[in-house]
Scaffold this motif. Structure first.
Motif, short mmCIF file in Angstrom:
data_model
loop_
_atom_site.label_atom_id
_atom_site.label_comp_id
_atom_site.label_asym_id
_atom_site.label_seq_id
_atom_site.Cartn_x
_atom_site.Cartn_y
_atom_site.Cartn_z
N MET A 1 0.91 -1.33 -0.07
CA MET A 1 -0.02 0.04 -0.15
C MET A 1 0.86 1.08 0.05
O MET A 1 1.77 1.26 0.86
CB MET A 1 -0.75 0.04 1.27
CG MET A 1 -1.99 0.98 1.22
SD MET A 1 -2.21 1.69 2.67
CE MET A 1 -0.74 2.59 3.43
N ILE A 2 0.42 2.40 -0.76
CA ILE A 2 1.29 3.51 -0.87
C ILE A 2 0.23 4.76 -0.68
O ILE A 2 -0.65 4.55 -1.20
CB ILE A 2 2.09 3.50 -2.20
CG1 ILE A 2 2.86 4.89 -2.03
CG2 ILE A 2 1.04 3.48 -3.30
CD1 ILE A 2 3.97 5.00 -3.13
N GLU A 3 0.54 5.65 0.30
CA GLU A 3 -0.09 6.58 0.43
C GLU A 3 0.70 7.71 0.56
O GLU A 3 1.82 8.23 0.87
CB GLU A 3 -0.60 6.65 2.31
CG GLU A 3 -2.16 6.98 2.34
CD GLU A 3 -2.43 6.85 3.69
OE1 GLU A 3 -2.68 5.80 4.28
OE2 GLU A 3 -2.29 7.94 4.51
N GLU A 35 5.16 -3.27 4.40
CA GLU A 35 4.38 -3.04 3.26
C GLU A 35 4.09 -1.69 3.16
O GLU A 35 3.68 -1.51 1.68
CB GLU A 35 3.39 -4.03 3.09
CG GLU A 35 4.03 -5.65 3.39
CD GLU A 35 4.44 -6.03 2.02
OE1 GLU A 35 3.56 -6.41 1.17
OE2 GLU A 35 5.84 -6.25 2.05
N ASN A 36 3.80 -1.18 4.12
CA ASN A 36 3.16 0.20 3.77
C ASN A 36 4.09 1.37 3.72
O ASN A 36 5.08 1.59 4.21
CB ASN A 36 2.57 0.69 5.22
CG ASN A 36 1.25 -0.41 5.55
OD1 ASN A 36 0.71 -0.97 4.46
ND2 ASN A 36 1.13 -0.76 6.76
N LYS A 37 3.89 2.30 2.65
CA LYS A 37 4.50 3.48 2.32
C LYS A 37 3.61 4.74 2.29
O LYS A 37 2.89 4.76 1.84
CB LYS A 37 5.19 3.26 1.00
CG LYS A 37 6.38 2.18 0.99
CD LYS A 37 6.40 1.28 -0.25
CE LYS A 37 7.24 0.00 -0.34
NZ LYS A 37 8.23 -0.09 -0.98
N PHE A 38 4.44 5.64 2.98
CA PHE A 38 3.98 6.95 3.16
C PHE A 38 4.78 8.05 2.58
O PHE A 38 5.89 8.32 2.90
CB PHE A 38 3.77 7.37 4.88
CG PHE A 38 3.02 6.33 5.36
CD1 PHE A 38 1.41 6.25 5.44
CD2 PHE A 38 3.50 5.41 6.25
CE1 PHE A 38 0.87 5.21 5.68
CE2 PHE A 38 2.79 4.12 6.79
CZ PHE A 38 1.30 4.37 6.91
N SER A 105 8.93 1.88 -5.39
CA SER A 105 7.46 1.91 -5.78
C SER A 105 7.41 2.98 -7.15
O SER A 105 8.17 3.75 -6.81
CB SER A 105 6.55 2.37 -4.78
OG SER A 105 6.41 1.47 -3.62
N ASN A 120 -1.68 5.14 -11.13
CA ASN A 120 -1.77 3.96 -10.85
C ASN A 120 -0.36 3.73 -10.15
O ASN A 120 0.59 4.39 -10.43
CB ASN A 120 -1.72 2.89 -11.87
CG ASN A 120 -3.36 2.69 -12.28
OD1 ASN A 120 -4.00 2.31 -11.38
ND2 ASN A 120 -3.42 2.69 -13.57
N SER A 121 -0.29 2.80 -9.03
CA SER A 121 0.96 2.64 -8.43
C SER A 121 1.30 1.26 -8.63
O SER A 121 0.48 0.49 -8.82
CB SER A 121 0.90 3.06 -7.08
OG SER A 121 0.30 2.04 -6.20
N GLN A 125 7.11 -6.84 -7.88
CA GLN A 125 7.48 -8.13 -7.04
C GLN A 125 8.38 -9.11 -7.68
O GLN A 125 8.43 -9.34 -8.70
CB GLN A 125 5.87 -8.95 -6.74
CG GLN A 125 5.03 -8.00 -6.36
CD GLN A 125 4.89 -7.86 -4.65
OE1 GLN A 125 5.86 -8.40 -4.14
NE2 GLN A 125 3.88 -7.12 -4.28
#
Ligand SMILES: [Zn+2]
Length: 134
Positions: A1-3, A35-38, A105, A120-121, A125
Motif C-alpha cells: 500500500m502506498i499513501e 509493506e506500507n509506504k507513506f 515503488s 496507478n501505483s 514483486q
C-alpha cells in the motif's frame, strides 16, 4: 500500500501537467513501514532522455543519488519514482518494467490534453524460488 500526502501529490500532478506533452519524472520521499509506504514529499527531476520525451523518460543516476542523499539528510527514505504518460493510460509499460528496480515503488500519472486524468501505483514483486532441501 502506498499513501501520498496532499502536498506531495500536488507537486506530482503539477509537474506532470507542466511537463506535458513530455513525460515528467521525479522521486517520492517519505517513510516505509514494511509493506506500507507513506510519501510526504515529492521532488521533480529532469527528464534526461535524449530522444522524443513524449513517451520516454530517463533519470540521471547522479540525480537519483543526490535525491537519496537529500532524503537521508531529512531522515526520509526514497520510496520510489513517479513519471507521467502524456495522452496515454497510467499502465506500467514494458520499458517501465525494464527500467524498474524492486526496492522502489512506481507511480504513473496519466495526463490527457495537458490535464491530470488518473494514476496507478506499481510495486515490482520479485519472487524468489528456493530449491527444496534434499
Ligand atoms: Zn512509463
Amino acid at each position: 500500500m502506498i499513501e501520498i500526502a496532499a502536498k506531495a501529490w500536488q507537486t506530482m500532478v503539477l509537474h506532470a501537467e507542466r511537463t506535458y506533452p513530455s513525460e515528467c519524472c521525479g522521486v517520492m520521499l517519505g517513510h516505509a513501514q514494511g509493506e506500507n509506504k507513506f510519501v510526504t514529499e515529492a521532488t521533480p527531476l529532469e527528464n534526461a532522455y535524449a530522444g522524443a520525451q513524449g513517451s520516454r523518460y530517463e533519470l540521471r543516476p547522479e540525480d537519483l543519488l543526490a535525491a537519496e542523499g537529500t532524503a537521508r539528510l531529512h531522515g526520509l527514505d526514497l520510496i520510489g519514482i513517479f513519471h507521467s504518460h502524456p495522452d496515454c493510460d497510467a499502465y506500467f509499460s514494458e520499458t517501465d518494467l525494464k527500467n524498474s528496480c524492486p526496492w522502489y515503488s512506481f507511480v504513473v500519472l496519466s495526463v490527457q490534453n495537458g490535464t491530470f486524468d488518473h494514476a496507478n501505483s506499481f510495486l515490482i514483486q520479485i519472487r524468489r524460488w528456493r530449491r527444496a532441501r534434499n
